[in-house]
Design a protein around this motif. Structure first.
Motif, PDB file in Angstrom:
ATOM      1  N   UNK A  90       1.353 -10.464  30.992  1.00  0.00           N
ATOM      2  CA  UNK A  90       2.069 -11.042  29.865  1.00  0.00           C
ATOM      3  C   UNK A  90       1.798 -12.537  29.773  1.00  0.00           C
ATOM      4  N   UNK A  91       1.296 -12.978  28.628  1.00  0.00           N
ATOM      5  CA  UNK A  91       0.923 -14.377  28.432  1.00  0.00           C
ATOM      6  C   UNK A  91       0.457 -14.565  26.997  1.00  0.00           C
ATOM      7  N   UNK A  92       0.269 -15.818  26.620  1.00  0.00           N
ATOM      8  CA  UNK A  92      -0.432 -16.141  25.393  1.00  0.00           C
ATOM      9  C   UNK A  92      -1.904 -16.275  25.743  1.00  0.00           C
ATOM     10  N   UNK A  93      -2.748 -15.562  25.026  1.00  0.00           N
ATOM     11  CA  UNK A  93      -4.178 -15.557  25.297  1.00  0.00           C
ATOM     12  C   UNK A  93      -4.910 -16.410  24.265  1.00  0.00           C
ATOM     13  N   UNK A  94      -5.810 -17.251  24.761  1.00  0.00           N
ATOM     14  CA  UNK A  94      -6.571 -18.172  23.931  1.00  0.00           C
ATOM     15  C   UNK A  94      -8.068 -17.960  24.156  1.00  0.00           C
ATOM     16  N   UNK A  95      -8.853 -18.103  23.107  1.00  0.00           N
ATOM     17  CA  UNK A  95     -10.294 -18.157  23.291  1.00  0.00           C
ATOM     18  C   UNK A  95     -10.746 -19.607  23.278  1.00  0.00           C
ATOM     19  N   UNK A  96     -11.987 -19.824  23.694  1.00  0.00           N
ATOM     20  CA  UNK A  96     -12.489 -21.176  23.875  1.00  0.00           C
ATOM     21  C   UNK A  96     -14.003 -21.162  23.699  1.00  0.00           C
ATOM     22  N   UNK A  97     -14.529 -22.246  23.140  1.00  0.00           N
ATOM     23  CA  UNK A  97     -15.971 -22.402  23.016  1.00  0.00           C
ATOM     24  C   UNK A  97     -16.489 -23.371  24.067  1.00  0.00           C
ATOM     25  N   UNK A  98     -17.766 -23.228  24.415  1.00  0.00           N
ATOM     26  CA  UNK A  98     -18.373 -24.098  25.396  1.00  0.00           C
ATOM     27  C   UNK A  98     -19.864 -23.888  25.442  1.00  0.00           C
ATOM     28  N   UNK A  99     -20.456 -24.324  26.536  1.00  0.00           N
ATOM     29  CA  UNK A  99     -21.900 -24.224  26.695  1.00  0.00           C
ATOM     30  C   UNK A  99     -22.281 -23.732  28.077  1.00  0.00           C
ATOM     31  N   UNK A 100     -23.459 -23.154  28.141  1.00  0.00           N
ATOM     32  CA  UNK A 100     -24.076 -22.750  29.397  1.00  0.00           C
ATOM     33  C   UNK A 100     -24.863 -23.947  29.929  1.00  0.00           C
ATOM     34  N   UNK A 101     -24.351 -24.576  30.962  1.00  0.00           N
ATOM     35  CA  UNK A 101     -25.004 -25.726  31.567  1.00  0.00           C
ATOM     36  C   UNK A 101     -25.523 -25.307  32.932  1.00  0.00           C
ATOM     37  N   UNK A 102     -26.788 -24.980  32.987  1.00  0.00           N
ATOM     38  CA  UNK A 102     -27.450 -24.534  34.212  1.00  0.00           C
ATOM     39  C   UNK A 102     -26.689 -23.388  34.870  1.00  0.00           C
TER      40      UNK A 102
END
Length: 121
Positions: A90-102
């Motif tokens: 049970x929680x608030x779920x968030x998505x997130x953007x980012x990058x593949x750094x090595x």
């Protein structure tokens, strides 16, 4: 410039399943990887799973074997399939953007409004 919209949360009984959806819009060229986080009441936000541009995925220990992260790059979307849900999920779920750094996940610290997941009988 990136906007994120999470959906798919709700109330489910222990052992049930939910499929969360996150759609990104705006400057979609600014990221190549995505992740899911969650935050329970009174606790810090924690990383649930990430999906890197090269295809690598990883999960928190509590999610391993129960959750699956996937992407539809044509739709700029990321999904989280959650099976065998437990009350502690049970929680608030968030998505997130980012990058593949090595080969490592790097968040851009851009967040949506989140979607509430409640697991209770």
């Amino acid at each position: 410039q990136v906007q994120l919209a999470e959906s798919g949360g709700g109330l489910v009984q222990p052992g049930g399943s939910l499929r969360l959806t996150c759609v990104a819009s705006g400057d979609i060229s600014s990221f190549n990887s995505m992740a899911w986080y969650r935050q329970a009441p009174g606790k810090q936000r924690e990383l649930v799973a990430f999906s890197l541009s090269g295809g690598r995925t990883d999960y928190a220990d509590y999610a391993q074997g129960r959750f699956t992260i996937s992407r539809d790059r044509a739709k700029n979307a990321v999904y989280l399939q959650m099976d065998s849900l437990k009350p502690e999920d049970t929680a608030v779920y968030y998505c997130n953007t980012g990058k593949n750094v090595f080969g490592h996940w790097r968040s851009q610290n851009v967040w949506g409004q989140g979607t509430q997941v409640t697991v209770s009988s």
